[in-house]
Design a protein around this motif. Sequence first.
Motif, short mmCIF file in Angstrom:
data_model
loop_
_atom_site.label_atom_id
_atom_site.label_comp_id
_atom_site.label_asym_id
_atom_site.label_seq_id
_atom_site.Cartn_x
_atom_site.Cartn_y
_atom_site.Cartn_z
N VAL A 97 0.87 -1.18 0.00
CA VAL A 97 0.00 0.00 0.00
C VAL A 97 0.90 1.22 0.00
O VAL A 97 1.73 1.38 0.90
N GLY A 98 0.75 2.06 -1.01
CA GLY A 98 1.56 3.27 -1.07
C GLY A 98 3.05 2.99 -1.16
O GLY A 98 3.86 3.75 -0.62
N GLY A 99 3.42 1.88 -1.80
CA GLY A 99 4.83 1.55 -1.94
C GLY A 99 5.43 0.87 -0.73
O GLY A 99 6.64 0.60 -0.71
N ARG A 100 4.63 0.58 0.29
CA ARG A 100 5.14 -0.08 1.49
C ARG A 100 4.43 -1.41 1.69
O ARG A 100 3.25 -1.56 1.33
N SER A 101 5.15 -2.36 2.26
CA SER A 101 4.62 -3.70 2.46
C SER A 101 4.08 -3.85 3.87
O SER A 101 4.74 -3.49 4.85
N ALA A 140 -3.00 -0.12 13.85
CA ALA A 140 -2.44 0.59 14.99
C ALA A 140 -2.30 2.07 14.64
O ALA A 140 -2.18 2.42 13.47
N PRO A 141 -2.31 2.95 15.65
CA PRO A 141 -2.10 4.38 15.35
C PRO A 141 -0.78 4.63 14.61
O PRO A 141 -0.71 5.53 13.76
N GLU A 142 0.28 3.84 14.93
CA GLU A 142 1.55 4.01 14.25
C GLU A 142 1.43 3.69 12.75
O GLU A 142 2.04 4.34 11.91
N LEU A 147 0.97 5.25 6.97
CA LEU A 147 0.22 5.34 5.72
C LEU A 147 -0.04 6.78 5.31
O LEU A 147 -0.39 7.05 4.16
N ASP A 148 0.12 7.69 6.29
CA ASP A 148 -0.17 9.11 6.05
C ASP A 148 -1.60 9.29 5.56
O ASP A 148 -1.86 10.02 4.60
N ALA A 153 -10.19 6.78 5.86
CA ALA A 153 -9.76 6.76 4.47
C ALA A 153 -9.67 5.33 3.96
O ALA A 153 -9.52 4.38 4.73
N SER A 154 -9.75 5.16 2.64
CA SER A 154 -9.68 3.83 2.01
C SER A 154 -8.51 3.82 1.04
O SER A 154 -8.65 4.16 -0.15
N PRO A 155 -7.31 3.45 1.51
CA PRO A 155 -6.14 3.45 0.62
C PRO A 155 -6.25 2.38 -0.46
O PRO A 155 -7.00 1.41 -0.34
N ILE A 156 -5.47 2.58 -1.52
CA ILE A 156 -5.46 1.66 -2.66
C ILE A 156 -4.22 0.78 -2.58
O ILE A 156 -3.11 1.26 -2.36
N SER A 157 -4.41 -0.54 -2.76
CA SER A 157 -3.28 -1.47 -2.75
C SER A 157 -2.56 -1.44 -4.08
O SER A 157 -3.02 -0.83 -5.05
N SER A 158 -1.40 -2.11 -4.14
CA SER A 158 -0.62 -2.14 -5.38
C SER A 158 -1.36 -2.84 -6.50
O SER A 158 -1.10 -2.60 -7.68
N GLY A 159 -2.30 -3.72 -6.16
CA GLY A 159 -3.08 -4.41 -7.18
C GLY A 159 -4.25 -3.60 -7.69
O GLY A 159 -5.00 -4.08 -8.55
N GLY A 160 -4.44 -2.39 -7.15
CA GLY A 160 -5.54 -1.54 -7.60
C GLY A 160 -6.81 -1.68 -6.78
O GLY A 160 -7.79 -0.96 -7.03
N ALA A 161 -6.84 -2.59 -5.82
CA ALA A 161 -8.04 -2.79 -5.01
C ALA A 161 -8.07 -1.79 -3.86
O ALA A 161 -7.04 -1.40 -3.32
N SER A 162 -9.26 -1.40 -3.47
CA SER A 162 -9.44 -0.44 -2.39
C SER A 162 -9.67 -1.17 -1.07
O SER A 162 -10.48 -2.11 -0.99
#
Length: 819
Positions: A97-101, A140-142, A147-148, A153-162
């Motif tokens: 997600v966002g370039g992080r695993s 977790a809050p951390e 994720l900033d 919010a609903s971040p997008i994964s590297s596969g394009g899924a929300s």
Amino acid sequence: MRVIWILATLLSHWRRHPMQLATLLIGLISATALWSGVQALNQQARLSYDRAAATFGGARTSTLVARDGASFPQQLFVDLRRAGWPVSPVLEGRLQVGGRSFRLLGIEPITLPIEVGNAPAIGKADLQSFIAPPGQTLVAPETLAELDQPEGASPISSGGASLPPLHAQPQMVPGVLVVDIGIAQGLLNRPDQISRLLIGKPRGRHPPLEAVTGDKLLLVAADSESDLERLTDSFHLNLTAFGLLSFFVGLFIVNSAIGLAFEQRLPMLRTLRACGVSARLLNAVLVLELVTLALVAGLIGLVCGYLIAALLLPDVAASLRGLYGAEIPGELTLKPAWWFAGMAISIIGALAAATASLLKAIRLPVLVAAQPYAWQQAQHRWLMLQAGLALVVLAVAGCFLWFGNSLLSGFAVLAALLLGAALLLPAMLEGVLSLGQRSAHRAIAVWFWADSRQQLSGLSLALMALLLALAVNVGVGTMVETFSRTFITWLDGRLSADIYINAPDNAQATDIKTWLRQRPEVQAILPGGRTETQLDGAPIEIVGLPDHATYRDHWPLLQSTADAWVRLRPGDAGFVSEQLARRLNLELGDHIEVPAPGGKWTLEIVGIYADYGNPKGQITVNIAALLRRFPAIPQTRFGLRVAPPEIPALMSALQSKFGLDARNLLDQATLKAESRRIFNRTFAVTAALNAFTLGVAGIALLTSLLTLGNSRLPHLAPLWAIGITRRRLAAIELLKTLSVALITTLLALPLGLLVAWCLIAVVNVKAFGWRLPFDVFPLQLIELVAVAMLAALAAALVPALKLARMQPASLIKIFADER
């Protein structure tokens, strides 16, 4: 009332000698502070491990897993539930997600046993929100900060899924995303698959496992110690060893101060005994006095220990994150037991340091008690006994080295080696000083060596502390410097591409590659990928590399067959990391079976490579073969070969066209600099504890010299009376201290190199699974000798200046005393 008067009489000594009181308190405070500070760091880490292990059923929960370590159909879950088994499914995988695993956990909260981990954290009120569309992603809050993203919010994964909307929970572990298992199956592209089944408390009888699932599943019993705890045992043992060493060095200070106080108070003790105070009552009051002082020092030491732990916690967290992937919160959370343990260790340390003096004082007759150092008449006999004990301890170290085969035995070798060397030091110094005395001819020179021998009894503990501190500094410093140089060389091999890109998803990765193929400055696009699986009950990484000269020329292979890279191409061979080879006892030519979605993947080992700092085993294969076996791997990571002058312009173009930031786009120089920064911070805590230990050893030497200061006057006054000036006497005393300190320092060098060898060849291999080359750094040793001599000079300067400025009346008075 009688006890109070005796206590007041004893305490009057400290009022007349405030420097001795300060020395005693400094010793106890430093010992308690360093020990309690290390324990606070360890306790904070243990709390985090417990938190991680309990997250929705970790190692602390009995589970059912596939025998081959792969995922299995969820129909088995249905069959077991119908048969009365209290099981709940979990699906686990990695999600970008966002370039992080991140670690993704899919759970089924309806069947989740109430006693499992953080299950109550969902709560009945939130159950509907968690299950019903769009669901929730518990973090977790951390993790939310990483994720900033704001909550909801609903971040997008590297596969394009929300992902479902984010929902922060304080008791969650950083780096973990928890969703409903149905959502997790979609995000990981593993429909109707589960990773394991959590087992709750049985509520009745149920059929045997084999009767329901056959031989498809394996029962894994709950473990009281998680994988993370086992991985980090070496780090915490290292911290504890440093804390224990500092504690004992601090007790040397306490022992010196108490020894001087008893010697000076012997006339007072004789008077109290003559007044009718029994030996038992007198010793009881002495113990009461010690306990009172220990409580005061312990309280101050705990406050200092808390400050030390707070100062070192960020570096410890960085070390555990860099070496083991463990997430440690940045704030201390201490239990009341820590405070009670700190007070107890202060009292126990004070009593241990005073035991010898108490026993010797209670056994001395009343009329003998006024004779100073009455118990030192048997010094030579005790020296020989101590040397004999040292040889026995060194023999034990050899036995641990020869027969031991665990991490604990490795630390036992170190402990026995250091203890044996410390016990042997007085005898070795006695031998060197005796040789100097025999080779001297002038009267002053003969007295110089003979008096140095006489001083050994009072300085031996401080010199032993100095030896231990210097040996540990040499050993750890050599290991860290070796690791640093090896790490830089290894880093050059692993980070051989010029630019690294981690696209947010596969679609953008394809667009970037298409655009890059049209750029003339791009010499090569190097695709890569990685995934995780289980091998022999432990997690491993599988890395895919292209068949390109960039990797063929730089990959840090330790052993390989002649055609190793050619053998990778068909997909039936691979390289394994050194730690995986050691753990599974693998050699070139052996075969391993790796669990894959399509079944077992048999690989022949054609190379073994260094993989420093990775807590997991790793297998490297051809990238095309990896994608065939694991087709769901995101193809978002790749490197570029670019001419160095073109790198800044190409990175600017990538940033402006595709919106890549520092998390998704890095050049080799930046990545190496960040890796070195993490490496340096990883060992910052070790350097700090090294400095603390050496500082405490310097204080121990200072207090010993101050302790001997007054008792030395009867030996120096006759020399002054025959015409030697006070300034020359002070110079001789300074030279004597520096001489024995130099001898101790030179003896510490080979001992420190032996400690370094033990750390590199024994402890590191057992703790991490990889071995570093053993190198000696002469410049580092010279610097440490200089630091040690400066510390000895600083410690000896105060008593020498005091002697040089002493009034003649004080020296004349010596001849009128009862001595």
